[in-house]
Design an enzyme around this catalytic site. Structure first.
Site, PDB file in Angstrom:
ATOM      1  CE1 TYR A  97      69.463  36.708  43.482  1.00 31.99           C
ATOM      2  CE2 TYR A  97      69.546  35.470  41.427  1.00 31.99           C
ATOM      3  CZ  TYR A  97      68.868  35.871  42.560  1.00 31.99           C
ATOM      4  OH  TYR A  97      67.593  35.416  42.786  1.00 31.99           O
TER       5      TYR A  97
ATOM      6  CG  HIS B  91      61.907  28.819  46.889  1.00 30.31           C
ATOM      7  ND1 HIS B  91      62.314  29.468  48.017  1.00 30.31           N
ATOM      8  CD2 HIS B  91      62.131  29.674  45.852  1.00 30.31           C
ATOM      9  CE1 HIS B  91      62.774  30.664  47.695  1.00 30.31           C
ATOM     10  NE2 HIS B  91      62.663  30.825  46.394  1.00 30.31           N
TER      11      HIS B  91
ATOM     12  CG  ASN C 236      65.613  30.581  38.744  1.00 29.22           C
ATOM     13  OD1 ASN C 236      64.582  31.210  38.563  1.00 29.22           O
ATOM     14  ND2 ASN C 236      66.515  30.910  39.656  1.00 29.22           N
TER      15      ASN C 236
ATOM     16  CE1 TYR D  12      26.986  28.610   7.186  1.00 26.76           C
ATOM     17  CE2 TYR D  12      27.691  29.915   9.057  1.00 26.76           C
ATOM     18  CZ  TYR D  12      27.158  29.839   7.795  1.00 26.76           C
ATOM     19  OH  TYR D  12      26.799  30.984   7.139  1.00 26.76           O
TER      20      TYR D  12
ATOM     21  NE  ARG E  59      27.873  25.067   3.755  1.00 30.21           N
ATOM     22  CZ  ARG E  59      27.248  26.240   3.701  1.00 30.21           C
ATOM     23  NH1 ARG E  59      27.764  27.244   3.009  1.00 30.21           N
ATOM     24  NH2 ARG E  59      26.113  26.424   4.330  1.00 30.21           N
TER      25      ARG E  59
ATOM     26  CG  PHE F 207      63.423  33.389  35.248  1.00 29.36           C
ATOM     27  CD1 PHE F 207      62.342  34.206  35.504  1.00 29.36           C
ATOM     28  CD2 PHE F 207      64.693  33.854  35.554  1.00 29.36           C
ATOM     29  CE1 PHE F 207      62.510  35.460  36.052  1.00 29.36           C
ATOM     30  CE2 PHE F 207      64.873  35.112  36.106  1.00 29.36           C
ATOM     31  CZ  PHE F 207      63.775  35.928  36.365  1.00 29.36           C
TER      32      PHE F 207
ATOM     33  CD  GLU G 268      60.225  36.310  42.098  1.00 27.47           C
ATOM     34  OE1 GLU G 268      59.164  35.672  42.265  1.00 27.47           O
ATOM     35  OE2 GLU G 268      61.333  35.899  42.481  1.00 27.47           O
TER      36      GLU G 268
END
Length: 504
Positions: free
Chosen positions: A55, A85, A201, A287, A290, A335, A421
């Site tokens: 791969y 990409h 990646n 509050y 405090r 990743f 994905e």
């Protein structure tokens, strides 16, 4: 200029990220990293000769992982990966974010687990040291398979394509990558097997923004304690609720730290002393006064947890596939940005909470029914002047925005790549909204400090304590004391600058 950062096979630090991203510290590779890079590259080149598919080396990517790529087309495959990409859009992200990404990707490459070539790593170093910053659009990352689109925009510059900003001092000039590399004496690379994947990646975008945010928030939480001390003092509040024996009953670490800091700032205050003693009935402050240590302390504890996650991510080698020390090249899911995305969202919640309680203390100083003797809205001439009325509006608007930004991105997911994905982290989105949050909480705290300084001036002739008094004096170096209404936005921004410069 910060000291040079040496990238070794071990992790860079969050301080290294800040130094390279913001201070333009120079970068170099340690000898051990150079050797590790060369060794893992040899493994990839051996697998490139293997007739069996591997791969990212001899196959396509993502949903195309079953497609075998012949040797003569693999360089084109890597280049096509980067070009396709680099599909982001929108306003370019900040230079410091891109430089942080580049350093963090370089750190992973230096581990020797990615199979990248030494020449490609050297070019990444060269870009950083020449102040060449690729233009990275804001939109594009899903935070899984790495910050793919942003890192591809960075990788595009390595092959001499796309646009970059060349930063010299405080000036940035937009140029083509080809022109900028040539002017710097750098030569673009032709990517070989596995290199495209190795460059894109990673969780480097979201991690870089986390490191930068943590650097800012550590200071801002100290600032929040100072702002609270100034407001409590101005409101004639009691310091007894911050006693260590009370905090010990609830042993939360951050709460104890914030309470101790506020108590120390109020301990020698003449204003606090003016109403202290057996006759003081101020044991039930609101509050927002405090409970300040509980809120600020929770933010401190959240930041500590996020810092621990960041330190582990900094020690990670994020790539897919990876070259293991025994020579195996294996796919993995490291990743995925979930660990980083979750703490980015967690920090956004604390940012909103700290800003919210700050706005409540500010509003109390402006309301004559609750401010214990201060003029309405801290106006100089009541009825003619509006004082800080609209400054609180500005705070309220930012707090409302921060509540929206606190909605987590990490619980969302949008499938992609033909369902390969099918669960993503959206960590990049969590990081982008946290950056807006950090800017907004800085501005909210600046308005509280500006308002508290004015309120303390109105308490004259009583004087604030040494620490809060020094803060008022620092504010007065840039903003005059009480008087008729002036252009308030300018004064707010002056205190914002004080915080950005860490002057308080």
């Amino acid at each position: 200029m910060s000291n040079p950062v040496v990238v070794d096979i071990g992790p860079v630090t969050a301080a290294d990220v800040v130094a390279v991203a913001r201070d333009f510290a120079t970068v170099s590779l340690a000898p051990a990293a150079v050797q590790a890079i060369a060794e893992s590259r040899a493994v990839v080149e051996a697998l490139a000769e293997d007739p069996n598919p591997h791969y990212g080396i001899s196959t396509g990517f993502g949903a195309l992982a079953t497609t075998h790529i012949p040797r003569e087309r693999r360089a084109a495959l890597q280049t096509s990966l980067i070009r396709s990409h680099a599909a982001g859009t929108g306003t370019p992200v900040e230079t410091e974010v891109v430089r942080a990404m580049m350093l963090l990707r370089l750190s992973t490459l230096a581990t020797g687990r990615t199979g990248i070539r030494p020449a490609t790593v050297d070019l990444m170093v060269g870009l950083l040291n020449a102040g060449i910053t690729p233009v990275v659009p804001e939109y594009g990352s899903l935070g899984c398979s790495g910050d793919l689109a942003p890192l591809s925009a960075v990788a595009l510059a390595l092959i001499g394509e796309g646009d970059v900003d060349v930063v010299t001092g405080t000036t940035a000039v937009r140029r083509t990558a080809a022109d900028a590399l040539a002017a710097a004496g750098l030569t673009p690379v032709v990517l070989a097997e596995k290199e495209g994947l190795a460059l894109v990646n990673g969780t480097d975008g979201m991690l870089g923004m986390l490191c930068l945010a943590l650097h800012d928030l550590h200071y801002l939480w100290d600032t929040a304690d100072l702002a609270a001390a100034m407001s409590i003092e101005a409101l004639l509040g009691t310091d007894q609720v911050f006693l260590p024996e009370l905090q010990a009953l609830r042993p939360q670490l951050g709460q104890a730290d914030s309470a101790a800091a506020i108590a120390a700032m109020l301990a020698t205050s003449p204003i606090v002393a003016s109403h202290a003693g057996p006759g003081d009935n101020r044991v039930q402050d609101a509050y927002s006064m405090r409970c300040t240590p509980a809120v600020h302390g929770t933010a401190r504890d959240t930041t500590a947890h996020a810092s621990a996650v960041a330190s582990r991510e900094l020690a990670s080698a994020i790539d897919n596939p990876v070259v293991l020390p025994d020579g195996r090249v294996l796919s993995n899911g490291n990743f995925h940005g979930a660990p980083v995305a979750a703490v980015l969202d967690f920090l956004a919640i604390s940012v909103a909470d700290v800003a919210s309680i700050s706005e409540r203390r500010t509003d109390r100083m402006l309301d004559p029914a609750r401010s214990r003797g201060l003029p309405p809205f801290l106006a100089y001439e009541v009825g003619v002047d509006s004082g800080h009325m609209i400054a609180q509006y500005t705070q309220a608007g930012m707090v409302a925005e921060l509540k929206r930004l606190a909605v987590p991105a990490s619980v969302d997911s949008i499938p992609s790549s033909a369902m390969q994905e099918d669960h993503v982290s959206l960590g990049w989105h969590a990081a982008r909204k946290l950056r807006r949050g950090v800017d907004a909480v800085r501005r909210v705290l600046a308005i509280e400090i500006l308002t508290a300084a004015r309120a303390l001036d109105f308490r004259s002739p009583l004087q604030p304590g040494p620490v809060t008094g020094a803060a008022v004096a620092k504010v007065r170096e840039r903003v005059p004391g009480p008087g008729p209404d002036r252009h308030l936005a300018v004064e707010i921004d002056a205190v914002v600058d004080l915080l950005a410069e860490r002057q308080l």
